[in-house]
Design a protein around this motif. Structure first.
Motif, short mmCIF file in Angstrom:
data_model
loop_
_atom_site.label_atom_id
_atom_site.label_comp_id
_atom_site.label_asym_id
_atom_site.label_seq_id
_atom_site.Cartn_x
_atom_site.Cartn_y
_atom_site.Cartn_z
N VAL A 70 -6.80 2.39 4.24
CA VAL A 70 -5.97 3.56 3.94
C VAL A 70 -6.80 4.65 3.25
N PHE A 71 -7.63 4.25 2.29
CA PHE A 71 -8.52 5.23 1.64
C PHE A 71 -9.43 5.90 2.67
N LEU A 109 -2.55 3.22 -6.25
CA LEU A 109 -3.26 2.37 -5.30
C LEU A 109 -4.62 1.93 -5.85
N ILE A 148 -6.17 -1.62 1.63
CA ILE A 148 -6.38 -0.50 0.72
C ILE A 148 -7.58 0.34 1.14
N ILE A 187 -7.51 8.44 4.73
CA ILE A 187 -7.23 9.65 3.95
C ILE A 187 -8.48 10.52 3.84
N THR A 204 -0.81 7.66 -6.22
CA THR A 204 -2.20 8.11 -6.18
C THR A 204 -2.32 9.51 -5.59
N LEU A 205 -1.55 9.80 -4.55
CA LEU A 205 -1.60 11.12 -3.93
C LEU A 205 -1.09 12.19 -4.89
N ARG A 229 2.40 2.08 -3.38
CA ARG A 229 1.54 2.63 -4.43
C ARG A 229 0.86 3.93 -4.04
N LEU A 230 0.71 4.18 -2.75
CA LEU A 230 -0.03 5.36 -2.29
C LEU A 230 0.55 6.68 -2.81
N VAL A 242 0.84 -1.20 0.00
CA VAL A 242 0.00 0.00 0.00
C VAL A 242 0.87 1.25 0.00
N LEU A 243 1.88 1.28 0.86
CA LEU A 243 2.74 2.46 0.92
C LEU A 243 3.57 2.63 -0.35
#
Length: 336
Positions: free
Chosen positions: A310-311, A288, A307, A314, A100-101, A96-97, A93-94
């Protein structure tokens, strides 16, 4: 005092919301038909083989037991191991995050630039054919979802007029000199403008597809707020002092008109982050959201949970930041 009380209450509600989302996602992904363990094994696998793997991943326990174990591990930073990729979920996750950010941030910049320009022009030329044209543009932007904008951009700039990259995050290179996954930010800090230009060329189309509906929303709401503010007494006083119309808009009206728009931007930014799931898939962007679709297809329960969690974090943190910012900017709450 009111700002502090609002901050504490909003923080508590954010924690409760994240916990509720975790429960819902955990239960839903387990009641959906399909066995992820059976998908991992060859056709000739026995029931004992399936049972051993289920025990290894903790899927042989009841759902409440599984949730208690997962929650306890998650609070310690352990989101489990991906069933399909055999890697730590948090690392995946970290990894790919950041992509996306960065894509979401670029889309927000596009949306703010276009939305503010449309709103200010509409307020400046209110009652004219220019305002009617801006309303039509906003209407088109609102009526077409981001994935259809993405398909249109792929067709236009990938087929008819192939001038932009429409897939991937960066041109494959033998050695990428990045220490983090924030490629765009790091390339700018390191003054590697060649890499930054390549990244932006790949991000332009998906970011534009994400930004167009949000730009239309910002343009419509801010224009309406500006038109209402421009009739207030203190604005009329500024006109009598000889201020030009542009000066009136920027120095007197825009600040107050931004308050309702700020809330919209925060709420819609969370939808923008969620919209990356489809857009990333459409443009083969390595973020992500693209990984989330693969996780769902493979029924990778730990990865899906990680995932979504995490979404959720955020989205709730962004909403919290917007609420606190609004409270600090609102003079009535500041005086309280």
């Amino acid at each position: 005092m009111k700002v502090l009380q609002a901050a504490v209450a909003r923080l508590l509600s954010t924690i409760v919301a994240i916990f509720g989302i975790a429960i819902i996602v955990f239960v839903v992904v387990r009641i959906v038909p399909g066995n992820p363990i059976a998908m991992m094994l060859p056709p000739g696998a026995t029931a004992d083989d399936i049972g051993r793997l289920e025990a290894f991943y903790g899927l042989d326990k009841s759902i409440p037991e599984q949730f208690a174990i997962w929650l306890g591990n998650a609070l310690q930073g352990d989101l489990g191991t991906s069933i399909s990729l055999r890697r730590d979920v948090l690392d995946l996750v970290l990894g790919r995050l950041p992509a996306t950010l960065e894509l979401s941030a670029l889309a927000l910049v596009f949306a703010l630039a276009a939305g503010f320009a449309l709103a200010i022009a509409g307020a400046r030329y209110r009652g004219s054919p220019a305002e009617a044209g801006i309303d039509i543009v906003n209407g088109i932007g609102l009526s077409v979802p981001d994935f259809l904008w993405g398909l249109f951009l792929i067709l236009l700039f990938g087929v008819v007029w192939p001038v932009f990259h429409i897939s991937g995050r960066i041109t494959p290179q033998a050695d990428l000199p990045f220490a983090t996954q924030f490629f765009l930010a790091e390339s700018i800090v390191r003054l590697r403008f060649d890499l930054a230009a390549d990244l932006l060329a790949h991000m332009l189309m998906p970011a534009l597809a994400l930004s167009l509906p949000l730009a239309a929303m910002i343009g419509r709401l801010l224009k309406q707020s500006l038109k209402e503010t421009l009739h207030l007494d203190y604005v009329e006083t500024a006109r009598t002092r000889g201020y030009s119309e542009n000066a009136v808009i920027f120095s007197e009206a825009l600040g107050n008109a931004l308050l309702p728009t700020l809330t919209l931007i925060g709420v819609q930014f969370t939808f923008l982050i969620g919209g990356t799931v489809i857009i990333e898939r459409l443009f083969s962007y390595e973020g992500l959201g693209n990984m989330a679709i693969d996780a769902v297809i493979n029924r990778d329960l730990p990865l899906i949970q990680g995932i979504v969690l995490v979404f959720a974090v955020i989205v709730t943190v962004v909403n919290l930041a917007v609420d606190l910012t609004y409270a600090m900017l609102n003079p009535r709450l500041r005086r309280g």
